[in-house]
Scaffold this active site. Structure first.
Site, mmCIF file in Angstrom:
data_model
loop_
_atom_site.group_PDB
_atom_site.id
_atom_site.type_symbol
_atom_site.label_atom_id
_atom_site.label_comp_id
_atom_site.label_asym_id
_atom_site.label_seq_id
_atom_site.Cartn_x
_atom_site.Cartn_y
_atom_site.Cartn_z
ATOM 1 N N ASP A 125 -7.575 -6.424 8.202
ATOM 2 C CA ASP A 125 -7.165 -5.036 9.632
ATOM 3 C C ASP A 125 -7.487 -5.756 11.190
ATOM 4 O O ASP A 125 -9.135 -5.993 11.201
ATOM 5 C CB ASP A 125 -8.098 -4.584 9.423
ATOM 6 C CG ASP A 125 -7.654 -2.132 9.919
ATOM 7 O OD1 ASP A 125 -6.870 -2.163 8.484
ATOM 8 O OD2 ASP A 125 -7.659 -2.796 10.912
ATOM 9 N N ASN A 131 -3.679 4.759 1.691
ATOM 10 C CA ASN A 131 -3.651 6.006 2.553
ATOM 11 C C ASN A 131 -2.390 6.561 2.195
ATOM 12 O O ASN A 131 -1.083 6.245 2.146
ATOM 13 C CB ASN A 131 -3.546 5.637 3.604
ATOM 14 C CG ASN A 131 -5.269 6.169 4.153
ATOM 15 O OD1 ASN A 131 -6.169 6.447 3.664
ATOM 16 N ND2 ASN A 131 -5.621 4.529 5.316
ATOM 17 N N VAL A 169 1.151 3.520 8.853
ATOM 18 C CA VAL A 169 1.899 1.635 8.840
ATOM 19 C C VAL A 169 2.809 2.629 7.897
ATOM 20 O O VAL A 169 2.426 2.196 6.853
ATOM 21 C CB VAL A 169 1.219 0.484 8.826
ATOM 22 C CG1 VAL A 169 1.986 -0.543 8.457
ATOM 23 C CG2 VAL A 169 0.264 0.250 9.713
ATOM 24 N N HIS A 226 0.125 -0.107 1.564
ATOM 25 C CA HIS A 226 -1.394 -1.660 1.619
ATOM 26 C C HIS A 226 -1.520 -1.130 0.818
ATOM 27 O O HIS A 226 -2.253 0.282 1.627
ATOM 28 C CB HIS A 226 -1.021 -1.892 3.066
ATOM 29 C CG HIS A 226 -1.260 -0.321 4.167
ATOM 30 N ND1 HIS A 226 -0.030 0.546 4.466
ATOM 31 C CD2 HIS A 226 -2.117 -0.307 4.834
ATOM 32 C CE1 HIS A 226 -0.867 1.143 5.762
ATOM 33 N NE2 HIS A 226 -2.147 1.287 5.080
HETATM 34 P P1 5GP Z 1 -2.883 3.155 7.382
HETATM 35 O O1 5GP Z 1 -3.931 3.772 7.832
HETATM 36 O O2 5GP Z 1 -1.770 2.730 7.769
HETATM 37 O O3 5GP Z 1 -3.725 3.161 5.874
HETATM 38 O O4 5GP Z 1 -3.441 1.810 7.831
HETATM 39 C C1 5GP Z 1 -3.314 0.897 8.835
HETATM 40 C C2 5GP Z 1 -4.207 -0.241 9.348
HETATM 41 O O5 5GP Z 1 -3.643 -0.762 10.070
HETATM 42 C C3 5GP Z 1 -5.097 0.429 10.427
HETATM 43 O O6 5GP Z 1 -6.218 -0.195 9.606
HETATM 44 C C4 5GP Z 1 -4.935 -0.296 11.539
HETATM 45 O O7 5GP Z 1 -6.334 -1.097 11.804
HETATM 46 C C5 5GP Z 1 -4.030 -2.001 10.729
HETATM 47 N N1 5GP Z 1 -3.678 -2.443 11.295
HETATM 48 C C6 5GP Z 1 -2.218 -1.576 12.412
HETATM 49 N N2 5GP Z 1 -2.170 -2.279 13.359
HETATM 50 C C7 5GP Z 1 -2.157 -3.309 13.234
HETATM 51 C C8 5GP Z 1 -2.119 -5.420 12.922
HETATM 52 O O8 5GP Z 1 -0.861 -5.062 14.329
HETATM 53 N N3 5GP Z 1 -2.414 -5.956 13.048
HETATM 54 C C9 5GP Z 1 -3.477 -5.861 11.721
HETATM 55 N N4 5GP Z 1 -4.255 -6.625 11.356
HETATM 56 N N5 5GP Z 1 -3.850 -4.923 11.207
HETATM 57 C C10 5GP Z 1 -2.887 -3.711 11.790
#
Ligand code: 5GP
Ligand code: ZN
Length: 103
Positions: free
Chosen positions: A30, A86, A93, A97
């Site tokens: 992340d 989530n 996103v 995941h």
């Molecule tokens: P969500 O809130 O959708 O469950 O988590 C999305 C995660 O993706 C977040 O923890 C955020 O830090 C991570 N994230 C967002 N953009 C990027 C990116 O460009 N690269 C990586 N490696 N992680 C990302």
């Protein structure tokens, strides 16, 4: 239509340090880690969310779970780890995941 962020990472169109990859699953750290270890485990296939998983895709989820077991062992996280999906307002996103967090 613009492809999603994680599809671009899967296709290596934007950079990420790929920790594991096979034909179904990709793992990368992340970008904003919440713990010492914070991996995102994503399917190569674009599936929007946990609720969008179709019956025949649960086999792929099992594959992801097996990859996660290996990651836990390889990173010595047996004594403290968390696994998280989530959804809804908590998902930022829109590509399924699994978060693996470890101390
Ligand atoms: P969500 O809130 O959708 O469950 O988590 C999305 C995660 O993706 C977040 O923890 C955020 O830090 C991570 N994230 C967002 N953009 C990027 C990116 O460009 N690269 C990586 N490696 N992680 C990302
Ligand atoms: Zn996607």
């Amino acid at each position: 239509m613009e492809e999603c962020l994680f599809c671009k990472i899967v296709k290596k169109e934007i950079p990420a340090e790929i920790v594991y990859q096979d034909e179904q699953v990709v793992v990368f750290p992340d970008i904003n880690p919440k713990k010492r270890v914070h991996f995102l485990i994503v399917p190569s296939l674009h599936i929007k969310s946990f609720l969008d998983l179709k019956d025949k895709q649960f086999e792929m989820l099992t594959k992801m779970a097996k990859v996660i077991q290996s990651l836990i062992k390889e990173n010595n996280l047996e004594s403290g780890y968390q696994l998280l999906f989530n959804g809804g307002v908590h998902q930022h996103v829109p590509h399924l995941h699994w978060h693996l967090l470890g101390d």
